[in-house]
Design an enzyme around this catalytic site. Structure first.
Site, mmCIF file in Angstrom:
data_model
loop_
_atom_site.group_PDB
_atom_site.id
_atom_site.type_symbol
_atom_site.label_atom_id
_atom_site.label_comp_id
_atom_site.label_asym_id
_atom_site.label_seq_id
_atom_site.Cartn_x
_atom_site.Cartn_y
_atom_site.Cartn_z
ATOM 1 N N ASP A 74 0.853 -1.203 0.000
ATOM 2 C CA ASP A 74 0.000 0.000 0.000
ATOM 3 C C ASP A 74 0.884 1.246 0.000
ATOM 4 O O ASP A 74 1.061 1.915 1.008
ATOM 5 C CB ASP A 74 -0.912 -0.015 1.227
ATOM 6 C CG ASP A 74 -1.980 1.075 1.136
ATOM 7 O OD1 ASP A 74 -1.935 1.878 0.191
ATOM 8 O OD2 ASP A 74 -2.851 1.100 2.024
ATOM 9 N N LYS B 74 0.392 3.803 -2.306
ATOM 10 C CA LYS B 74 -0.353 4.921 -2.927
ATOM 11 C C LYS B 74 0.618 5.704 -3.825
ATOM 12 O O LYS B 74 0.760 6.920 -3.723
ATOM 13 C CB LYS B 74 -1.007 5.808 -1.868
ATOM 14 C CG LYS B 74 -2.019 5.035 -1.014
ATOM 15 C CD LYS B 74 -2.734 5.870 0.000
ATOM 16 C CE LYS B 74 -3.770 5.087 0.786
ATOM 17 N NZ LYS B 74 -3.217 4.135 1.781
ATOM 18 N N GLN C 222 -14.304 2.495 10.812
ATOM 19 C CA GLN C 222 -14.700 3.731 10.105
ATOM 20 C C GLN C 222 -16.188 3.767 9.758
ATOM 21 O O GLN C 222 -16.654 4.709 9.130
ATOM 22 C CB GLN C 222 -13.880 3.888 8.820
ATOM 23 C CG GLN C 222 -12.401 4.093 9.073
ATOM 24 C CD GLN C 222 -11.677 4.393 7.773
ATOM 25 O OE1 GLN C 222 -12.012 5.322 7.060
ATOM 26 N NE2 GLN C 222 -10.681 3.582 7.464
ATOM 27 N N ARG D 67 -7.971 -2.455 11.783
ATOM 28 C CA ARG D 67 -8.196 -2.375 13.232
ATOM 29 C C ARG D 67 -9.345 -3.235 13.748
ATOM 30 O O ARG D 67 -9.268 -3.740 14.866
ATOM 31 C CB ARG D 67 -8.406 -0.901 13.626
ATOM 32 C CG ARG D 67 -7.125 -0.085 13.507
ATOM 33 C CD ARG D 67 -7.401 1.377 13.526
ATOM 34 N NE ARG D 67 -8.171 1.806 12.354
ATOM 35 C CZ ARG D 67 -8.625 3.034 12.159
ATOM 36 N NH1 ARG D 67 -8.399 3.961 13.075
ATOM 37 N NH2 ARG D 67 -9.297 3.340 11.064
HETATM 38 P P1 XMP Z 1 -8.730 0.136 9.085
HETATM 39 O O1 XMP Z 1 -8.007 -0.030 10.393
HETATM 40 O O2 XMP Z 1 -9.516 1.400 9.030
HETATM 41 O O3 XMP Z 1 -7.520 0.211 7.999
HETATM 42 O O4 XMP Z 1 -9.550 -1.082 8.738
HETATM 43 C C1 XMP Z 1 -7.689 0.515 6.629
HETATM 44 C C2 XMP Z 1 -6.382 0.309 5.893
HETATM 45 O O5 XMP Z 1 -6.568 0.552 4.498
HETATM 46 C C3 XMP Z 1 -5.687 1.615 4.059
HETATM 47 N N1 XMP Z 1 -6.394 2.363 3.009
HETATM 48 C C4 XMP Z 1 -7.453 3.027 3.125
HETATM 49 N N2 XMP Z 1 -8.116 3.195 4.236
HETATM 50 N N3 XMP Z 1 -9.683 4.439 3.014
HETATM 51 C C5 XMP Z 1 -9.228 3.896 4.165
HETATM 52 O O6 XMP Z 1 -9.876 4.017 5.177
HETATM 53 C C6 XMP Z 1 -9.050 4.303 1.857
HETATM 54 O O7 XMP Z 1 -9.529 4.758 0.836
HETATM 55 C C7 XMP Z 1 -7.862 3.559 1.935
HETATM 56 N N4 XMP Z 1 -6.999 3.192 1.038
HETATM 57 C C8 XMP Z 1 -6.115 2.433 1.705
HETATM 58 C C9 XMP Z 1 -5.342 2.382 5.324
HETATM 59 O O8 XMP Z 1 -4.136 3.075 5.183
HETATM 60 C C10 XMP Z 1 -5.248 1.234 6.305
HETATM 61 O O9 XMP Z 1 -4.028 0.534 6.090
#
Ligand code: XMP
Length: 252
Positions: free
Chosen positions: A84, A86, A208, A227
């Site tokens: 990841d 980006k 989220q 998470r």
């Molecule tokens: P969580 O803990 O929120 O982690 O399940 C999400 C993971 O995905 C990566 N990531 C994104 N996260 N929106 C996000 O919330 C996006 O568009 C996105 N793209 C990638 C984030 O950095 C974390 O590793």
């Protein structure tokens, strides 16, 4: 002939009956604890995962050999691995980055379509597809301020950046797109516009506020989850629950 990334990750998903891409976002002050924790998480959770996604949590503190070992263990457990990054730079820098990622054993990379194709992401697509690896483009992120970027209108062609990024993903033959689980209507809109073999990856499930079942119903193929699993008191049970919640549509 070797399968390409899309075929490999579909196979992993089918064999583990899981749409989960585990975000290996381990927060740990002791750097020497990161790699063993990553390996033990993969060993414990792999039966409920399709793949793991590695972000700056590990990419910054760990070195080439440590990341390569994590990728080896993931592959030995039947998982694909996604870097990841980006990615968002000029071609020569992007090319160096992805060549190193492939040497570390990654199967796919996340890139930012904002930077454009010629002299930028062209190098990423060429390198990835030559190696049968994947490129996943950000199309609409899941965080609260996503509309401040992806929702902006552009003058030429006159449409939102979100719509422009969908077109870029189609024209550039992206293997997958990231569309946040927090906006199922956008997932459905993307699903209608992209070829059926282009995979939708949706982060933002759980912490989220995104819902696994609704995302999959709208068209997500994979759920990126960090998470909600890693910080759960019972990560195996949390992963199993998300697998159950996202089994409402069978895997093509
Ligand atoms: P969580 O803990 O929120 O982690 O399940 C999400 C993971 O995905 C990566 N990531 C994104 N996260 N929106 C996000 O919330 C996006 O568009 C996105 N793209 C990638 C984030 O950095 C974390 O590793």
């Amino acid at each position: 002939m070797q399968d390409n990334f899309s075929e490999r990750i579909r196979k992993s998903a089918r064999s583990h009956s899981s749409r989960i891409v585990l975000a290996l976002d381990i927060v740990e002050n002791k750097i020497e604890r990161l790699q063993p924790r990553a390996i033990s998480i993969i060993n414990d959770l792999s039966p409920y995962l399709s793949s793991v996604k590695i972000n700056f949590h590990l990419l910054l503190p760990l070195g080439f050999k440590e990341i390569a070992k994590i990728n080896d263990i993931a592959h030995a457990n039947g998982l694909q691995t996604i870097a990841d990054m980006k990615l968002n730079d000029i071609a020569s820098t992007n090319e160096t980055a992805v060549n190193m990622l492939w040497r570390m054993g990654f199967d796919a990379v996340i890139a930012n379509p904002f930077v454009g194709y010629d002299g930028a992401l062209d190098a990423v697509f060429k390198s990835a597809h030559t190696a049968k690896n994947g490129v996943i483009l950000l199309v609409y992120m899941s965080h609260p301020a996503a509309s401040e970027g992806y929702g902006l209108s552009i003058a030429s062609p006159k449409r939102s950046l979100f719509e422009e990024f969908i077109s870029r993903a189609v024209t550039w033959k992206a293997d997958g797109v990231v569309v946040g689980a927090t906006a199922p209507d956008r997932i459905a809109a993307v699903r209608k516009r992209i070829p059926k073999e282009t995979l939708i990856f949706s982060p933002g499930v759980g912490v989220q506020g995104g819902d696994a079942k609704k995302s999959v119903q709208a068209g997500s193929d994979f759920l990126i989850v960090g998470r909600s699993i890693l910080e759960s008191s019972d990560p195996v049970e949390a992963a199993k629950r998300i697998c159950r919640e996202s089994s409402n549509r069978s895997f093509a």
